[in-house]
Design a protein around this motif. Structure first.
Motif, PDB file in Angstrom:
ATOM      1  N   GLN A  82       0.830  -1.193   0.000  1.00 28.14           N
ATOM      2  CA  GLN A  82       0.000   0.000   0.000  1.00 28.14           C
ATOM      3  C   GLN A  82       0.872   1.254   0.000  1.00 28.14           C
ATOM      4  OE1 GLN A  82      -2.632  -0.313   3.396  1.00 28.14           O
ATOM      5  NE2 GLN A  82      -3.677  -2.117   2.594  1.00 28.14           N
ATOM      6  N   ALA A  83       0.394   2.270  -0.695  1.00 32.36           N
ATOM      7  CA  ALA A  83       1.118   3.545  -0.739  1.00 32.36           C
ATOM      8  C   ALA A  83       1.005   4.290   0.581  1.00 32.36           C
ATOM      9  CB  ALA A  83       0.585   4.411  -1.876  1.00 32.36           C
ATOM     10  N   ILE A  84      -0.121   4.095   1.287  1.00 27.58           N
ATOM     11  CA  ILE A  84      -0.352   4.717   2.593  1.00 27.58           C
ATOM     12  C   ILE A  84      -0.781   3.626   3.567  1.00 27.58           C
ATOM     13  CG2 ILE A  84      -1.790   6.331   3.894  1.00 27.58           C
ATOM     14  CD1 ILE A  84      -2.046   7.997   1.369  1.00 27.58           C
ATOM     15  N   PRO A  85      -0.082   3.462   4.691  1.00 29.54           N
ATOM     16  CA  PRO A  85      -0.474   2.433   5.663  1.00 29.54           C
ATOM     17  C   PRO A  85      -1.639   2.933   6.510  1.00 29.54           C
ATOM     18  CG  PRO A  85       1.464   3.588   6.462  1.00 29.54           C
ATOM     19  CD  PRO A  85       1.126   4.186   5.120  1.00 29.54           C
ATOM     20  N   GLY A  86      -2.847   2.546   6.154  1.00 27.80           N
ATOM     21  CA  GLY A  86      -4.024   3.070   6.840  1.00 27.80           C
ATOM     22  C   GLY A  86      -4.884   1.986   7.447  1.00 27.80           C
ATOM     23  N   GLY A  87      -5.920   2.433   8.176  1.00 23.96           N
ATOM     24  CA  GLY A  87      -6.891   1.525   8.749  1.00 23.96           C
ATOM     25  C   GLY A  87      -6.611   1.122  10.173  1.00 23.96           C
ATOM     26  N   ARG A 131     -10.566  14.318  11.557  1.00 27.80           N
ATOM     27  CA  ARG A 131      -9.955  13.312  12.439  1.00 27.80           C
ATOM     28  C   ARG A 131      -8.538  12.967  11.959  1.00 27.80           C
ATOM     29  NH1 ARG A 131     -13.816   9.715  14.812  1.00 27.80           N
ATOM     30  NH2 ARG A 131     -15.858  10.702  14.770  1.00 27.80           N
ATOM     31  N   PHE A 132      -8.372  12.845  10.634  1.00 31.29           N
ATOM     32  CA  PHE A 132      -7.041  12.592  10.087  1.00 31.29           C
ATOM     33  C   PHE A 132      -6.077  13.726  10.443  1.00 31.29           C
ATOM     34  CE2 PHE A 132      -8.598   9.615   6.502  1.00 31.29           C
ATOM     35  CZ  PHE A 132      -8.210   8.497   7.221  1.00 31.29           C
ATOM     36  N   VAL A 133      -6.559  14.966  10.379  1.00 29.07           N
ATOM     37  CA  VAL A 133      -5.720  16.115  10.722  1.00 29.07           C
ATOM     38  C   VAL A 133      -5.264  16.020  12.176  1.00 29.07           C
ATOM     39  CG1 VAL A 133      -5.708  18.622  11.049  1.00 29.07           C
ATOM     40  CG2 VAL A 133      -6.699  17.645   8.970  1.00 29.07           C
ATOM     41  N   ASP A 147      -5.331   9.841   4.142  1.00 24.48           N
ATOM     42  CA  ASP A 147      -5.539   9.084   2.905  1.00 24.48           C
ATOM     43  C   ASP A 147      -6.525   9.867   2.050  1.00 24.48           C
ATOM     44  OD1 ASP A 147      -6.247   7.320   0.879  1.00 24.48           O
ATOM     45  OD2 ASP A 147      -6.062   5.550   2.165  1.00 24.48           O
ATOM     46  N   ALA A 148      -6.000  10.673   1.120  1.00 27.59           N
ATOM     47  CA  ALA A 148      -6.839  11.570   0.319  1.00 27.59           C
ATOM     48  C   ALA A 148      -7.809  10.788  -0.560  1.00 27.59           C
ATOM     49  CB  ALA A 148      -5.962  12.481  -0.533  1.00 27.59           C
ATOM     50  N   ASP A 149      -7.376   9.630  -1.088  1.00 28.27           N
ATOM     51  CA  ASP A 149      -8.275   8.852  -1.942  1.00 28.27           C
ATOM     52  C   ASP A 149      -9.431   8.289  -1.143  1.00 28.27           C
ATOM     53  OD1 ASP A 149      -8.869   7.418  -4.559  1.00 28.27           O
ATOM     54  OD2 ASP A 149      -8.710   5.733  -3.161  1.00 28.27           O
TER      55      ASP A 149
END
Length: 516
Positions: free
Chosen positions: A211-216, A436-438, A455-457
């Motif tokens: 993944q380009a961004i480690p999210g979740g 919340r991301f901010v 995660d902008a997408d």
């Protein structure tokens, strides 16, 4: 281990291998050996009154008793063990008696794979056995197995060192048959859960590991590099944000058994590579998910063990619904007398300091509350208990509570003093999610290397609209521990992560390896 010194037993086995070749017997034949029966099934279906049954079986030689022209050996296959009676006059008809004397009596070793064809019968001592008519060498074992000896029904000289068992799981599975049953139960657990989801019409899917961004989730990722694109990539820490994208796309319930990777410590409950199941169902909330979860776990327990009750150490745990429900605030108040409601970060930090709970400057309110709960509360919940309504600082992907905007609609299921599941009424407001991301990025600026990245997408996906959704993640390895009565995660992973093998470990292996 290249260029290592061979033991005396290994040298003898290599000589036996060459002797077989010199006799024109391939110790590693390529031809198929047709297996028509297995040890357990053969014994269960045997009848003294029935017709004589011809069988073809294969497995490892685990013991031998040589008695002149007739001998017995114990053959182990995937189901268990069965005795084989070998007569020189049967497997070496005519004048070729030396074949029996040389091959069976001298060149076969404990651990070798052989194929047997013959008839099932009961010996004079009452043991169901196979009378061998042919014996085929299928694979020569060049290392001696550690043989577990029995005396008065008690095993001794056993292969029990965890360091060796986890590193050499292939040996562990051979000489400790109860270990194989753990992994059979693990498979039944997966099958039962998958069956439950499919019956409800949910779709099993696959999402990216790179993944380009480690999210979740909030965790430290493993980082790698994609050469063709010349970009860094991360091994996934969770698959949540991709599964939610599929709910945006219109599926009525999706799930995935996900291999996740978190660059964190290892202990009895954590492995850096682990399996998590995540499920997302539209038009549901966390209250529905609690009922769904307790019914599912009761079904799985019955499918795996035939009962909702399991024993782990000194604790008997019952997965029979309904499970107890306790809010996060109630749990901390009950166990500590401290009310987290309305407390500032400074007040929470002061409580932690006064009660010996370790903190660091990067921790915000959410992390501090999590530390308090983990230190003072989590280990006290033995029977399945839903801990609900987490403070908003602890749950950046969760919908605000319908009755209290300072809380979120989230639960974790605690069993045997550990978290087993994590579930939400999912946050589907893109503006709230962005904010919340901010806040998470502010924590990152303070030094929290587990804080989420924007995660902008995913925000763009939410802007197209995601229906009200409930989601849950279940630690499959921890569930396997509970259902098999194990207290270390390494016991339910076929190949747990280990430190690099050191020379003293190899030397210890050579010293402890014994042959009957």
């Amino acid at each position: 281990m290249a260029n290592r010194e061979l033991s005396e037993q290994e040298i003898v086995r290599r000589r036996s291998m060459q002797a077989l070749r010199d006799m024109g017997i391939d110790p590693y034949p390529a031809a198929e050996f047709p297996v028509t029966g297995h040890s357990q099934e053969i014994k269960e279906n045997f009848s003294d009154e029935g017709e004589v049954r011809e069988v073809s079986i294969a497995g490892r030689v685990m013991s031998r008793r040589i008695m002149g022209k007739a001998s017995f050996m114990e053959l182990q296959d995937s189901d268990g063990r069965i005795q084989v009676y070998v007569s020189r006059d049967d497997i070496c008809p005519g004048d070729d008696k030396e074949l029996y004397n040389t091959v069976f009596k001298k060149l076969l070793d404990i651990g070798d794979f052989v194929g047997i064809t013959g008839e099932v019968f009961r010996t004079k001592t009452g043991e169901i056995s196979v009378h061998a008519r042919t014996l085929t060498v299928l694979s020569k074992s060049l290392r001696p197995l550690p043989i577990v000896k029995m005396k008065d029904g008690v095993a001794y000289d056993a292969f029990t060192d965890p360091e060796l068992r986890y590193r050499q799981r292939y040996v562990d599975l051979v000489v400790n048959p109860e270990v194989r049953e753990i992994f059979r139960k693990r498979t039944r657990m997966f099958n039962s859960m998958r069956e439950y989801f499919n019956e409800h019409g949910f779709l099993e899917v696959e999402t990216p590991v790179l993944q380009a961004i480690p999210g979740g989730a909030t965790a430290r990722p493993f980082i790698t590099h994609h050469n063709a694109l010349d970009i860094p990539l991360y091994l996934r820490i969770a698959n949540e944000l991709y599964l939610k994208r599929l709910i945006v796309g219109g599926f009525d319930g999706v799930y995935e058994f996900s291999r996740n990777f978190r660059n964190e410590g290892m202990d009895r409950c954590h492995n850096p590579e682990f399996t998590c199941m995540e499920l997302y169902v539209p038009y549901k909330d966390y209250k529905w998910m609690m009922c769904f979860t307790e019914n599912m776990l009761a079904k799985i327990a019955r499918d795996v063990n035939g009962t909702t009750k399991v024993r782990v150490g000194d604790n008997e745990i019952d997965f029979q619904p309904p499970f107890k429900r306790v809010t996060m605030r109630e749990a901390i108040l009950e166990k500590t007398g401290f009310d987290i409601d309305g407390k500032t970060e400074e007040e929470l930090r002061a409580f932690c300091k006064a009660n010996g709970i370790e903190t660091d400057p990067s921790m915000g309110k959410g992390k501090l509350i999590d530390e308090i709960f983990g230190e003072k509360c989590e280990g006290t919940y033995i029977q399945p208990t839903f801990i609900t309504d987490y403070p908003i600082e602890m749950s950046p992907l969760t919908k605000r509570h319908r009755d209290n905007p300072e809380l979120t609609e989230r639960f974790e299921l605690m069993v045997n003093g550990k978290e087993l599941t994590n579930a939400y009424s999912e946050l589907n407001d893109p503006i709230d999610q962005y904010e919340r991301f901010v806040e998470q990025m502010k924590l990152a600026d303070k030094g929290d290397d587990e804080a989420m990245i924007i995660d902008a997408d995913f925000i763009r996906a939410l802007e197209y609209g995601m229906p009200p959704t409930s989601g849950i993640g279940i630690g499959m390895d921890r569930l396997a521990m509970l259902l098999t009565g194990q207290q270390a995660i390494q016991e339910v992973l076929l190949f747990p992560q280990m430190r690099p093998e050191k020379k003293q470990t190899a030397d210890k292996e050579e010293k402890e390896t014994k042959e009957e």
